[in-house]
Design a protein around this motif. Structure first.
Motif, PDB file in Angstrom:
ATOM      1  N   GLN A 218       0.803  -1.227   0.000  1.00  0.00           N
ATOM      2  CA  GLN A 218       0.000   0.000   0.000  1.00  0.00           C
ATOM      3  C   GLN A 218       0.840   1.283   0.000  1.00  0.00           C
ATOM      4  OE1 GLN A 218      -3.216   0.310  -0.495  1.00  0.00           O
ATOM      5  NE2 GLN A 218      -3.163   2.520  -0.297  1.00  0.00           N
ATOM      6  N   PRO A 219       1.907   1.390   0.816  1.00  0.00           N
ATOM      7  CA  PRO A 219       2.682   2.637   0.781  1.00  0.00           C
ATOM      8  C   PRO A 219       3.297   2.902  -0.596  1.00  0.00           C
ATOM      9  CG  PRO A 219       3.291   1.336   2.700  1.00  0.00           C
ATOM     10  CD  PRO A 219       2.390   0.492   1.855  1.00  0.00           C
ATOM     11  N   LEU A 220       3.699   1.855  -1.290  1.00  0.00           N
ATOM     12  CA  LEU A 220       4.271   2.029  -2.628  1.00  0.00           C
ATOM     13  C   LEU A 220       3.208   2.434  -3.642  1.00  0.00           C
ATOM     14  CD1 LEU A 220       6.850  -0.872  -2.970  1.00  0.00           C
ATOM     15  CD2 LEU A 220       7.248   1.540  -2.579  1.00  0.00           C
ATOM     16  N   ARG A 221       2.022   1.852  -3.536  1.00  0.00           N
ATOM     17  CA  ARG A 221       0.943   2.237  -4.463  1.00  0.00           C
ATOM     18  C   ARG A 221       0.595   3.710  -4.296  1.00  0.00           C
ATOM     19  NH1 ARG A 221      -1.481  -2.794  -2.842  1.00  0.00           N
ATOM     20  NH2 ARG A 221      -3.064  -1.646  -1.724  1.00  0.00           N
ATOM     21  N   ARG A 222       0.555   4.180  -3.045  1.00  0.00           N
ATOM     22  CA  ARG A 222       0.277   5.608  -2.810  1.00  0.00           C
ATOM     23  C   ARG A 222       1.386   6.471  -3.398  1.00  0.00           C
ATOM     24  NH1 ARG A 222      -1.434   3.955   2.455  1.00  0.00           N
ATOM     25  NH2 ARG A 222       0.626   4.528   3.212  1.00  0.00           N
ATOM     26  N   TRP A 223       2.650   6.050  -3.219  1.00  0.00           N
ATOM     27  CA  TRP A 223       3.770   6.833  -3.726  1.00  0.00           C
ATOM     28  C   TRP A 223       3.735   6.897  -5.252  1.00  0.00           C
ATOM     29  CZ3 TRP A 223       7.863   6.495  -6.985  1.00  0.00           C
ATOM     30  CH2 TRP A 223       8.798   7.521  -6.902  1.00  0.00           C
ATOM     31  N   VAL A 224       3.514   5.765  -5.910  1.00  0.00           N
ATOM     32  CA  VAL A 224       3.484   5.728  -7.375  1.00  0.00           C
ATOM     33  C   VAL A 224       2.341   6.582  -7.910  1.00  0.00           C
ATOM     34  CG1 VAL A 224       3.079   4.230  -9.379  1.00  0.00           C
ATOM     35  CG2 VAL A 224       4.626   3.490  -7.573  1.00  0.00           C
TER      36      VAL A 224
ATOM     37  N   VAL B 177      10.037   0.347  -8.802  1.00  0.00           N
ATOM     38  CA  VAL B 177       9.660   0.832  -7.474  1.00  0.00           C
ATOM     39  C   VAL B 177       9.961  -0.242  -6.431  1.00  0.00           C
ATOM     40  CG1 VAL B 177       7.704   1.528  -6.044  1.00  0.00           C
ATOM     41  CG2 VAL B 177       7.912   2.409  -8.343  1.00  0.00           C
ATOM     42  N   ARG B 178       9.591  -1.463  -6.746  1.00  0.00           N
ATOM     43  CA  ARG B 178       9.818  -2.567  -5.806  1.00  0.00           C
ATOM     44  C   ARG B 178      11.320  -2.782  -5.579  1.00  0.00           C
ATOM     45  NH1 ARG B 178       6.465  -6.496  -3.999  1.00  0.00           N
ATOM     46  NH2 ARG B 178       4.966  -6.158  -5.670  1.00  0.00           N
ATOM     47  N   ARG B 179      12.132  -2.636  -6.620  1.00  0.00           N
ATOM     48  CA  ARG B 179      13.581  -2.826  -6.499  1.00  0.00           C
ATOM     49  C   ARG B 179      14.190  -1.791  -5.541  1.00  0.00           C
ATOM     50  NH1 ARG B 179      14.574  -3.855 -11.421  1.00  0.00           N
ATOM     51  NH2 ARG B 179      14.487  -1.693 -12.110  1.00  0.00           N
ATOM     52  N   VAL B 180      13.864  -0.523  -5.717  1.00  0.00           N
ATOM     53  CA  VAL B 180      14.388   0.520  -4.838  1.00  0.00           C
ATOM     54  C   VAL B 180      13.888   0.303  -3.414  1.00  0.00           C
ATOM     55  CG1 VAL B 180      14.421   3.011  -4.365  1.00  0.00           C
ATOM     56  CG2 VAL B 180      14.622   2.185  -6.717  1.00  0.00           C
ATOM     57  N   TRP B 181      12.608  -0.013  -3.276  1.00  0.00           N
ATOM     58  CA  TRP B 181      11.994  -0.260  -1.968  1.00  0.00           C
ATOM     59  C   TRP B 181      12.692  -1.423  -1.258  1.00  0.00           C
ATOM     60  CZ3 TRP B 181       8.265   1.646   1.243  1.00  0.00           C
ATOM     61  CH2 TRP B 181       7.667   0.779   2.162  1.00  0.00           C
ATOM     62  N   SER B 182      12.877  -2.527  -1.960  1.00  0.00           N
ATOM     63  CA  SER B 182      13.482  -3.719  -1.352  1.00  0.00           C
ATOM     64  C   SER B 182      14.921  -3.456  -0.911  1.00  0.00           C
ATOM     65  CB  SER B 182      13.448  -4.893  -2.337  1.00  0.00           C
ATOM     66  OG  SER B 182      12.121  -5.250  -2.619  1.00  0.00           O
ATOM     67  N   LYS B 183      15.688  -2.768  -1.742  1.00  0.00           N
ATOM     68  CA  LYS B 183      17.066  -2.446  -1.370  1.00  0.00           C
ATOM     69  C   LYS B 183      17.098  -1.531  -0.140  1.00  0.00           C
ATOM     70  CE  LYS B 183      19.265  -2.994  -5.858  1.00  0.00           C
ATOM     71  NZ  LYS B 183      19.995  -2.322  -6.939  1.00  0.00           N
ATOM     72  N   SER B 184      16.219  -0.568  -0.105  1.00  0.00           N
ATOM     73  CA  SER B 184      16.172   0.356   1.030  1.00  0.00           C
ATOM     74  C   SER B 184      15.793  -0.368   2.308  1.00  0.00           C
ATOM     75  CB  SER B 184      15.182   1.485   0.759  1.00  0.00           C
ATOM     76  OG  SER B 184      15.580   2.235  -0.353  1.00  0.00           O
ATOM     77  N   ARG B 185      14.783  -1.216   2.221  1.00  0.00           N
ATOM     78  CA  ARG B 185      14.332  -1.958   3.401  1.00  0.00           C
ATOM     79  C   ARG B 185      15.389  -2.961   3.857  1.00  0.00           C
ATOM     80  NH1 ARG B 185      10.729  -0.332   6.615  1.00  0.00           N
ATOM     81  NH2 ARG B 185       9.692  -2.318   6.849  1.00  0.00           N
ATOM     82  N   ALA B 186      16.128  -3.565   2.905  1.00  0.00           N
ATOM     83  CA  ALA B 186      17.187  -4.512   3.251  1.00  0.00           C
ATOM     84  C   ALA B 186      18.327  -3.817   3.992  1.00  0.00           C
ATOM     85  CB  ALA B 186      17.709  -5.199   1.990  1.00  0.00           C
TER      86      ALA B 186
ATOM     87  N   ASP C 287       9.134   5.116   5.839  1.00  0.00           N
ATOM     88  CA  ASP C 287       9.236   6.526   5.451  1.00  0.00           C
ATOM     89  C   ASP C 287      10.584   6.831   4.804  1.00  0.00           C
ATOM     90  OD1 ASP C 287       6.677   7.115   6.319  1.00  0.00           O
ATOM     91  OD2 ASP C 287       7.344   7.784   8.303  1.00  0.00           O
ATOM     92  N   GLU C 288      11.660   6.261   5.343  1.00  0.00           N
ATOM     93  CA  GLU C 288      12.982   6.475   4.764  1.00  0.00           C
ATOM     94  C   GLU C 288      13.099   5.821   3.386  1.00  0.00           C
ATOM     95  OE1 GLU C 288      15.721   6.733   8.796  1.00  0.00           O
ATOM     96  OE2 GLU C 288      15.060   4.775   8.066  1.00  0.00           O
ATOM     97  N   ALA C 289      12.471   4.657   3.229  1.00  0.00           N
ATOM     98  CA  ALA C 289      12.482   3.983   1.932  1.00  0.00           C
ATOM     99  C   ALA C 289      11.704   4.807   0.901  1.00  0.00           C
ATOM    100  CB  ALA C 289      11.900   2.580   2.053  1.00  0.00           C
ATOM    101  N   LEU C 290      10.592   5.384   1.305  1.00  0.00           N
ATOM    102  CA  LEU C 290       9.831   6.244   0.399  1.00  0.00           C
ATOM    103  C   LEU C 290      10.627   7.496   0.043  1.00  0.00           C
ATOM    104  CD1 LEU C 290       6.279   5.901   1.971  1.00  0.00           C
ATOM    105  CD2 LEU C 290       7.089   4.904  -0.180  1.00  0.00           C
TER     106      LEU C 290
END
Length: 90
Positions: free
Chosen positions: A28-34, A46-55, A61-64
């Motif tokens: 959901q947070p990614l869908r809102r951002w996109v 989007v998922r690639r950047v998100w996954s790397k940030s979360r890893a 919020d920082e990943a967004l």
């Protein structure tokens, strides 16, 4: 989607997969951002950047924010975009 890149020097890309199904599979947070993004991001990007940030241990919020910064860098490289500054995102 063409309206987002109508006056841009950035490359356009074609997608083979169903973009709506891929979008619906995002958290959901990614869908809102996109939905509010300035560029037409692919769900995979989007998922690639998100996954790397979360890893790396970043919060949601920082990943967004890392997505927003990545978008700002892309917009800054567009020679037709003069009104977007990376510093405004920090």
């Amino acid at each position: 989607m063409n309206r987002n890149l109508g006056q841009s020097s950035l490359r356009r890309k074609r997608r083979a997969a169903d973009p709506m199904a891929a979008f619906d599979g995002l958290p959901q947070p990614l869908r809102r951002w996109v939905a509010q993004a300035a560029l037409p991001w692919s769900p995979a990007s989007v998922r690639r950047v998100w996954s790397k940030s979360r890893a790396r241990g970043l919060s949601e919020d920082e990943a967004l924010l890392s997505l927003t910064k990545a978008e700002a860098r892309t917009l800054a490289s567009d020679r037709h975009s003069t009104d977007f500054k990376l510093n405004s995102m920090t």
